[in-house]
Design an enzyme around this catalytic site. Structure first.
Site, PDB file in Angstrom:
ATOM      1  N   ARG A 147      27.167 -42.809   5.217  1.00 26.27           N
ATOM      2  CA  ARG A 147      28.246 -43.033   4.133  1.00 26.27           C
ATOM      3  C   ARG A 147      28.386 -44.409   3.750  1.00 26.27           C
ATOM      4  NH1 ARG A 147      29.830 -38.377   6.600  1.00 26.27           N
ATOM      5  NH2 ARG A 147      29.540 -36.626   5.164  1.00 26.27           N
ATOM      6  N   ASP A 176      22.545 -38.432   5.145  1.00 28.41           N
ATOM      7  CA  ASP A 176      23.564 -37.539   4.830  1.00 28.41           C
ATOM      8  C   ASP A 176      23.256 -37.452   3.321  1.00 28.41           C
ATOM      9  OD1 ASP A 176      26.132 -36.175   4.437  1.00 28.41           O
ATOM     10  OD2 ASP A 176      26.557 -36.661   6.455  1.00 28.41           O
ATOM     11  N   HIS A 247      24.053 -31.292   3.992  1.00 24.57           N
ATOM     12  CA  HIS A 247      24.350 -32.915   4.038  1.00 24.57           C
ATOM     13  C   HIS A 247      22.649 -33.678   3.681  1.00 24.57           C
ATOM     14  CE1 HIS A 247      28.340 -32.965   4.951  1.00 24.57           C
ATOM     15  NE2 HIS A 247      28.323 -32.187   5.893  1.00 24.57           N
ATOM     16  N   ASP A 308      25.919 -29.058  10.683  1.00 22.04           N
ATOM     17  CA  ASP A 308      27.257 -28.774  10.117  1.00 22.04           C
ATOM     18  C   ASP A 308      27.376 -28.482   8.692  1.00 22.04           C
ATOM     19  OD1 ASP A 308      26.527 -31.492   9.730  1.00 22.04           O
ATOM     20  OD2 ASP A 308      28.446 -32.157   9.354  1.00 22.04           O
ATOM     21  N   GLU A 309      28.479 -27.802   8.236  1.00 24.90           N
ATOM     22  CA  GLU A 309      28.774 -27.529   6.625  1.00 24.90           C
ATOM     23  C   GLU A 309      27.495 -27.442   5.725  1.00 24.90           C
ATOM     24  OE1 GLU A 309      32.687 -30.685   6.817  1.00 24.90           O
ATOM     25  OE2 GLU A 309      30.844 -31.637   6.708  1.00 24.90           O
ATOM     26  N   TRP A 392      33.381 -29.757  17.157  1.00 34.05           N
ATOM     27  CA  TRP A 392      34.003 -30.654  16.352  1.00 34.05           C
ATOM     28  C   TRP A 392      35.236 -29.857  15.603  1.00 34.05           C
ATOM     29  CZ3 TRP A 392      34.316 -31.012  10.858  1.00 34.05           C
ATOM     30  CH2 TRP A 392      33.490 -30.202  10.196  1.00 34.05           C
ATOM     31  N   TYR A 417      38.583 -38.103  15.730  1.00 30.52           N
ATOM     32  CA  TYR A 417      37.989 -38.709  14.286  1.00 30.52           C
ATOM     33  C   TYR A 417      38.678 -39.963  14.233  1.00 30.52           C
ATOM     34  CZ  TYR A 417      34.677 -34.907  13.223  1.00 30.52           C
ATOM     35  OH  TYR A 417      33.757 -33.995  13.184  1.00 30.52           O
ATOM     36  N   ASP A 419      38.132 -41.989  11.795  1.00 27.52           N
ATOM     37  CA  ASP A 419      38.404 -42.089  10.236  1.00 27.52           C
ATOM     38  C   ASP A 419      39.819 -41.801   9.962  1.00 27.52           C
ATOM     39  OD1 ASP A 419      37.274 -39.657  10.822  1.00 27.52           O
ATOM     40  OD2 ASP A 419      36.740 -39.427   8.642  1.00 27.52           O
ATOM     41  N   TRP A 467      33.586 -41.670  10.981  1.00 30.98           N
ATOM     42  CA  TRP A 467      32.742 -41.340   9.595  1.00 30.98           C
ATOM     43  C   TRP A 467      33.327 -42.480   8.746  1.00 30.98           C
ATOM     44  CZ3 TRP A 467      29.267 -37.547  10.019  1.00 30.98           C
ATOM     45  CH2 TRP A 467      29.523 -36.551  10.966  1.00 30.98           C
ATOM     46  N   GLU A 469      33.065 -42.589   5.127  1.00 32.15           N
ATOM     47  CA  GLU A 469      33.389 -42.678   3.803  1.00 32.15           C
ATOM     48  C   GLU A 469      34.314 -43.639   3.273  1.00 32.15           C
ATOM     49  OE1 GLU A 469      33.376 -40.200   5.683  1.00 32.15           O
ATOM     50  OE2 GLU A 469      32.951 -38.168   4.840  1.00 32.15           O
TER      51      GLU A 469
HETATM   52  C1  ACM Z   1      31.514 -33.204  10.745  1.00 29.29           C
HETATM   53  O1  ACM Z   1      32.662 -33.734  10.840  1.00 29.29           O
HETATM   54  N1  ACM Z   1      31.040 -32.580   9.618  1.00 29.29           N
HETATM   55  C2  ACM Z   1      30.672 -32.692  12.011  1.00 29.29           C
END
Ligand code: ACM
Length: 540
Positions: A147, A176, A247, A308-309, A392, A417, A419, A467, A469
């Site tokens: 990021r 990502d 991602h 993920d996601e 997570w 986390y 962040d 993270w 961002e």
């Molecule tokens: C994540 O926080 N998307 C692993």
């Protein structure tokens, strides 16, 4: 200083006498297996205290390091004894000696974390006897350099700070939607075109606002070799992550044939994107080749494939995805994701490595998890025995994986986390996620409740995730990471009860070490004026 150690050692008792004064005549010695630790001690501690720490013989050196697997210690454990005659560190293995040497450093005044000594400094190790060993094998931190890229020198420094805290796994999030961050010789466009974006979203407000300037950067393979070697010297393993099949916009931008819908820009906003990888043989071959190049660089037994996601909308409309579902007899797009992950799992296993992925890798037929019921257990092949799950989205994924006999690393958002917001104050910069104060990190328990002792054996340990961002500079990284990382380190290293009232005075003493090391942590009372970010809005 022995009562301010972080992480707290398992057993520590003060010795008699004045301790050991370090002087220009102090000699050091190490057995062959501890030679690497000695080199580190002479270079880093020697220059910090401004003494030559010259080599002596086994009998006349005051500081002695050795490995003794028969000394009754556990893996990574050590015994450190200081009296007025000398200091001896015996490790179960070289890692244990290294942690003993880290403790020895912490026994000195906080200025030992500077690069050179202050005027008139004196260095006396207090008399003490310490026996220590870590609670968990995996004491990790994930750094998202996708990021906001963090340059090599920051990663090297991050490793040093991890080692200071006896952490041992650096998980690098290398790809990502917003950037591809590692050179791949076979596919140069990944970094030529995928390592930068035209601008970045600022904060998390909707509609998004942008900064209107490019962001980018990547690690050349020689940078990776350097980071891995630097980390290995400090007993930190580097686990690379290439995040698939979601991602992946940066990769799809560089090589549009990887995607389902042609060329897309490298992501400039934060969040989850519909654009995902196609599940074709060509895409699988591409990622097998990427993985093979990275395996040359990263000796870690683990390789992280993300997972993920991954939104399923594109696969629902994709002829090739639907054909794959039919040909493989899969129930739906969730099972298609399992099938894709399983191919990479097999590839890694064929190379003698272990796949690790976010807890979504259990979905599809593997776990009736958050996306609802799937094919009954036993009807389809599972992940290979060595595959591990990083939990997570709470602890459920970790519990399910441990019950299924897989190793797990716990990193639930609410406790891990970094962040996430450190207070509810309006001064807190770019507040996202849930409240995660230093005491919340400290007091939470890594092993989920309800696991049997046998299942709990599968919990390799825990990690924090950084993270980025909203962490766009190394200074902001310091602010978000410290001192929460110090609290985390004690949670994963030290056994026994944790009482924040007992910890906080030690933490305050430890902040002086961070000051000396030049870490711009968040003061326990709140941000300094220049650490706030008025006008950059996070999200609740
Ligand atoms: C994540 O926080 N998307 C692993």
């Amino acid at each position: 200083m022995s009562d301010t150690l972080i992480p707290r050692p398992r057993e520590s008792s003060p010795g008699d006498g004045p301790g050991l004064a370090l002087t220009a005549r102090t000699r050091v010695h190490a057995g062959a297996e501890a030679a690497g630790v000695l080199a580190w001690l002479r270079r880093e501690v020697g220059s910090a205290i401004g003494l030559p720490l010259e080599r002596g013989g086994e009998s006349d050196a005051q500081i002695r390091l050795s490995v003794d697997p028969g000394a009754g210690l556990s893996p990574e454990g050590y015994r450190l004894v200081v009296d007025s005659e000398g200091a001896s560190v015996i490790g179960h293995d070289a890692a244990g000696v290294f942690y003993g040497a880290q403790t020895l450093r912490q026994l000195l005044p906080a200025d030992v974390y500077r690069g050179a000594p202050p005027v008139g400094a004196e260095w006396v190790l207090p008399a003490v006897s310490i026996t220590d060993t870590p609670r968990f094998r995996w004491r990790g931190a994930m750094l998202d350099i996708a990021r906001h890229f963090q340059p090599k020198r920051e990663i090297l420094r991050f490793v040093d700070l991890m080692a200071m805290h006896k952490l041992n796994v650096l998980h690098l999030h290398l790809s990502d939607d917003q950037g591809w961050r590692v050179q791949i010789r076979r596919y140069p466009k990944l970094t030529e075109e995928g390592s930068w974006r035209t601008e970045s979203q600022v904060g998390a407000v909707r509609p998004p606002v942008f900064d209107g300037r490019p962001h980018g950067g990547y690690l050349a393979q020689d940078d990776v070799r350097e980071i891995v070697a630097h980390a290995a010297e400090r007993h930190v393993r580097v686990v690379p992550e290439i995040d698939v099949p979601g991602h992946s916009r940066a990769a799809i931008h560089a090589y549009p044939e990887l995607g389902e819908a042609g060329r897309v820009p490298v992501g400039t906003q934060w969040g989850i994107f519909e654009e995902v990888l196609a599940v074709t043989d060509g895409v699988l071959d591409f990622y097998r080749n990427v993985i093979d190049e990275l395996l040359e660089l990263f000796p870690s037994p683990f390789f992280h494939i993300g997972g993920d996601e991954c939104p399923k909308a594109q696969w629902k409309d994709s002829p090739s995805a639907q054909q794959r579902i039919r040909e493989e007899g899969l129930a739906d797009e969730h099972e298609l994701q399992s099938w894709f992950i399983r191919r990479l799992d097999q590839h890694l296993a064929s190379r003698g490595r272990r796949m690790v992925g976010w807890d979504e890798i259990l979905e599809g037929w593997l776990w009736a998890g958050q996306d609802g019921p799937r094919a009954p257990e036993g009807e389809r092949e599972g992940l290979s025995a060595g595959a591990a799950v990083m939990s997570w989205r709470g602890e459920e994924g970790g519990v399910a994986a441990a019950r299924a006999g897989h190793d797990v690393v716990m990193a639930p958002t609410e406790t891990s986390y970094l962040d996430y917001r450190q207070s509810e104050s309006e001064d807190e910069p770019v507040k996202v996620g849930t409240l995660l104060r230093v005491e919340d990190v400290y007091l939470s328990e890594p092993v989920p409740e309800g696991l049997s002792p046998q299942e709990a054996e599968h919990v390799l340990g825990a990690q924090v995730n950084v993270w980025t961002e909203h962490i766009d500079t190394p200074r902001r990284l310091d602010y978000m990471v410290f001192p929460r990382l110090s609290a985390f380190a004690e949670k994963v290293w030290s056994a026994g009860a944790r009482d924040y009232a007992e910890f906080e005075p030690r933490l305050r003493a430890h902040l002086l070490r961070l000051d000396a090391a030049g870490v711009e942590y968040r003061p326990l009372e709140g941000p300094r004026p220049w650490q706030t970010r008025p006008g950059v809005i996070g999200r609740d």
